[in-house]
Design a protein around this motif. Structure first.
Motif, PDB file in Angstrom:
ATOM      1  N   SER A  35       0.701  -1.258   0.221  1.00  0.00           N
ATOM      2  CA  SER A  35      -0.046  -0.220   0.097  1.00  0.00           C
ATOM      3  C   SER A  35       0.550   0.988   0.024  1.00  0.00           C
ATOM      4  O   SER A  35       0.795   2.258   0.123  1.00  0.00           O
ATOM      5  CB  SER A  35      -0.730   0.258   1.323  1.00  0.00           C
ATOM      6  N   MET A  36       2.225   1.063  -0.507  1.00  0.00           N
ATOM      7  CA  MET A  36       2.840   2.116  -0.022  1.00  0.00           C
ATOM      8  C   MET A  36       2.740   2.828  -1.471  1.00  0.00           C
ATOM      9  O   MET A  36       2.209   3.056  -2.245  1.00  0.00           O
ATOM     10  CB  MET A  36       4.386   1.955  -0.572  1.00  0.00           C
ATOM     11  N   PRO A  37       3.006   4.601  -1.265  1.00  0.00           N
ATOM     12  CA  PRO A  37       2.271   5.020  -2.399  1.00  0.00           C
ATOM     13  C   PRO A  37       3.065   4.572  -4.165  1.00  0.00           C
ATOM     14  O   PRO A  37       2.461   5.307  -5.026  1.00  0.00           O
ATOM     15  CB  PRO A  37       3.575   7.204  -1.365  1.00  0.00           C
ATOM     16  N   ASP A  38       4.305   4.435  -3.671  1.00  0.00           N
ATOM     17  CA  ASP A  38       4.577   4.304  -4.754  1.00  0.00           C
ATOM     18  C   ASP A  38       4.415   2.963  -5.976  1.00  0.00           C
ATOM     19  O   ASP A  38       4.988   2.773  -6.461  1.00  0.00           O
ATOM     20  CB  ASP A  38       6.613   3.765  -5.109  1.00  0.00           C
ATOM     21  N   ASN A  39       3.924   2.472  -5.497  1.00  0.00           N
ATOM     22  CA  ASN A  39       2.789   1.238  -5.633  1.00  0.00           C
ATOM     23  C   ASN A  39       1.183   1.688  -6.528  1.00  0.00           C
ATOM     24  O   ASN A  39       1.044   0.804  -6.745  1.00  0.00           O
ATOM     25  CB  ASN A  39       2.477   0.522  -4.935  1.00  0.00           C
TER      26      ASN A  39
ATOM     27  N   THR B 142      -5.209   3.381  -6.453  1.00  0.00           N
ATOM     28  CA  THR B 142      -5.945   4.934  -6.915  1.00  0.00           C
ATOM     29  C   THR B 142      -5.945   5.991  -5.946  1.00  0.00           C
ATOM     30  O   THR B 142      -6.690   6.053  -4.753  1.00  0.00           O
ATOM     31  CB  THR B 142      -7.003   4.490  -7.537  1.00  0.00           C
ATOM     32  N   ASP B 143      -4.445   6.508  -6.340  1.00  0.00           N
ATOM     33  CA  ASP B 143      -4.572   8.028  -5.150  1.00  0.00           C
ATOM     34  C   ASP B 143      -4.590   7.778  -3.785  1.00  0.00           C
ATOM     35  O   ASP B 143      -4.585   8.167  -2.986  1.00  0.00           O
ATOM     36  CB  ASP B 143      -5.530   8.931  -4.753  1.00  0.00           C
ATOM     37  N   GLY B 144      -3.610   6.504  -4.117  1.00  0.00           N
ATOM     38  CA  GLY B 144      -3.098   5.862  -2.246  1.00  0.00           C
ATOM     39  C   GLY B 144      -4.152   5.337  -1.403  1.00  0.00           C
ATOM     40  O   GLY B 144      -3.968   4.674   0.044  1.00  0.00           O
ATOM     41  N   GLN B 145      -5.746   4.639  -2.624  1.00  0.00           N
ATOM     42  CA  GLN B 145      -5.986   3.759  -1.667  1.00  0.00           C
ATOM     43  C   GLN B 145      -6.732   3.174  -2.515  1.00  0.00           C
ATOM     44  O   GLN B 145      -6.321   2.232  -3.788  1.00  0.00           O
ATOM     45  CB  GLN B 145      -7.383   4.826  -1.490  1.00  0.00           C
ATOM     46  N   TRP B 146      -7.155   2.148  -1.986  1.00  0.00           N
ATOM     47  CA  TRP B 146      -7.337   0.687  -3.086  1.00  0.00           C
ATOM     48  C   TRP B 146      -8.972   0.420  -3.182  1.00  0.00           C
ATOM     49  O   TRP B 146      -9.553   1.144  -2.244  1.00  0.00           O
ATOM     50  CB  TRP B 146      -7.306  -0.928  -2.249  1.00  0.00           C
ATOM     51  N   VAL B 147      -9.300   0.389  -4.173  1.00  0.00           N
ATOM     52  CA  VAL B 147     -10.243   0.253  -4.905  1.00  0.00           C
ATOM     53  C   VAL B 147     -10.542  -0.755  -5.749  1.00  0.00           C
ATOM     54  O   VAL B 147      -9.763  -1.496  -6.417  1.00  0.00           O
ATOM     55  CB  VAL B 147     -10.432   1.920  -5.907  1.00  0.00           C
ATOM     56  N   ILE B 148     -12.086  -1.177  -6.204  1.00  0.00           N
ATOM     57  CA  ILE B 148     -12.406  -2.118  -6.532  1.00  0.00           C
ATOM     58  C   ILE B 148     -11.738  -1.691  -8.231  1.00  0.00           C
ATOM     59  O   ILE B 148     -12.258  -1.003  -9.205  1.00  0.00           O
ATOM     60  CB  ILE B 148     -13.861  -3.116  -7.128  1.00  0.00           C
TER      61      ILE B 148
END
Length: 481
Positions: A115-119, A304-310
């Protein structure tokens, strides 16, 4: 240029350095065609994970937030929160929508590295249980309240003792009790009433429902056997509610329903951490089991933008970082001169060629996707990037196929051709073979596979006259936009 060092080292150790011409002649696309490099992570939820999710403070707060912002709900509904609580017992999401609410927080808290920003843009493939169709009546008990008869209540039923007998159990008596104690009860509000029965030797209960005509009725469900878990169960586990209903309740039901017939199914009403709920249990003649009527479903989440979305994709595979992902390879025809046809590349995805030692070879090799669930799809399409040279006839030598009965052997199932798109003049939109430019296929229709579980395969064929090089990357199955 490509970094060939580890390939040449590996081949040299096999005494096959002559294969180097396969790379230098056939596998050196021009600069500027770098592959998408996002990471792909995978995880399957465990039983413990469902319990963790249902008790996670941040997820609980988010569930309440959703309930509070839904203007169609009244304050007591708590639809999303109740579903979250049920998850801890059923270990099964009631819908993909609920998984989309709860899992992003779980992933971000428990997989910090991923979940790091570079991912940003990376994919997390999570496999979880989801109900095919949850019986609506299981939700009927979510807001149920309870009341235990007090010493003075028994006289109102016409009993001279602190217990009831069969003749006291009438809707008239219970309606009087409810009118005296719960005159503000709302339509469809349910109460479970506990009372001593039969010389106070046992405790029984009755479920009451307030009808739309504002009268009380004994609650029942047509063609469904109801069973309410008694207080003796909670005493036996030293808890106020069932902490692990899927494992605790089957043991209790074995003693509580000793005369149950094989194949019997009950709607079992019990308490969890949020209050009353229900689950379906069946008896196989030897043991009770909790029914979930679920399926295991893999779903992709995108950072996406630092959050996991489906993810909007049913399948997402970039073939980045020398990885073939969950794809497999089956060589139907491969001469001894070749050790492989399909191979991975850090920059150009999956690539296939049968040109070795300055010679073309006859081959047939399949690059096969993992199973793709299109059960809920509406207008699914396949799209990917491809580059190719050295073919004689692209669409005859390089093709894409789909199967709904693939079980591990491409020669033992039925395949349906998935054609490339055509332009206004009827020409196939495929690489022209003049350079290493990657072309997008555009949306290739998967309409024949809607509502099914699909396997996609890239079929490479070559002959002694022509051995194409075919490079494939950024493969997605999604809804047509």
């Amino acid at each position: 240029m490509k970094n060939l060092s580890k390939y040449i080292l590996g081949l040299a150790s096999l005494g096959m350095v002559s294969c180097a011409d396969w790379y230098t002649t056939h596998q050196l696309p021009e600069p500027g065609t770098a592959i998408t490099t996002q990471e792909v992570f995978t995880y399957t939820l465990t039983d413990k994970d469902y319990d963790t999710i249902s008790r996670n403070p941040a997820i609980i707060a988010y569930a309440h937030e959703i309930d509070n912002t839904d203007t169609t709900l009244v304050a007591t509904d708590s639809i999303i929160y109740k579903a979250l609580v049920r998850l801890g017992g059923t270990h099964c999401f009631e819908s993909d929508e609920h998984a989309g609410y709860f899992l992003p927080i779980f992933l971000k808290e428990n997989f910090l590295g991923a979940s790091m920003p570079d991912n940003e843009g990376s994919t997390f493939k999570v496999t979880y249980n989801v109900f095919n169709q949850m019986p609506a009546y299981l939700k009927a008990f979510d807001n149920m309240k309870e009341y235990t008869l007090r010493a003075g209540d028994y006289a109102e039923f016409g009993s001279n003792n602190n217990w009831l007998t069969k003749e006291h159990i009438t809707i008239s008596n219970f309606s009087s009790l409810m009118a005296d104690n719960f005159e503000d009860a709302q339509t469809n509000e349910k109460y479970i009433i506990w009372y001593n029965y039969n010389n106070a030797q046992q405790q029984e209960c009755t479920i009451l429902n307030k009808t739309e005509s504002f009268e009380w009725e004994f609650f029942s469900i047509e063609d469904v056997e109801l069973f309410v878990v008694g207080n003796d169960f909670y005493q036996s586990i030293d808890a106020d509610y069932a902490t692990k209903p899927a494992t605790q309740l089957p043991i209790y039901l074995k003693s509580a329903l000793p005369y149950a017939e094989a194949d019997a199914t009950y709607c079992v009403v019990y308490k969890n951490s949020a209050g009353w709920t229900a689950g379906r249990f069946t008896y196989d003649g030897a043991a009770w089991n909790m029914l979930t009527e679920s399926k295991r479903k893999p779903t992709n989440f995108i950072m996406t933008d630092g959050q996991w979305v489906i993810s909007p994709y049913y399948l997402a595979e970039s073939f980045a970082n020398n990885s073939q992902g969950d794809f497999t390879i089956q060589n139907v025809i491969m001469p001894a001169a070749l050790s492989y046809v399909w191979n991975t590349s850090s920059s150009y995805g999956m690539k296939a060629s049968a040109y070795v030692s300055s010679k073309n070879h006859t081959t047939e090799s399949w690059l096969i996707s993992p199973y793709i669930s299109l059960l809920d799809a509406e207008d699914p399409v396949l799209i990917f990037d491809q580059a190719s040279k050295f073919f004689s006839n692209f669409t005859e030598e390089l093709s894409v196929w789909g199967s709904t009965d693939f079980a591990g052997d491409v020669t033992a199932c039925q395949w349906t051709h998935i054609p490339f798109n055509q332009d206004a003049d009827g020409n196939y939109i495929v690489p022209d073979g003049t350079d290493w430019t990657f072309y997008s296929t555009g949306n290739m229709s998967l309409a024949p596979f809607k509502g099914k579980t699909l396997t996609i395969a890239f079929k490479y064929t070559s002959s002694e006259q022509a051995s194409a090089t075919w490079e494939v990357k950024n493969v997605y199955v999604k809804e047509k936009e």
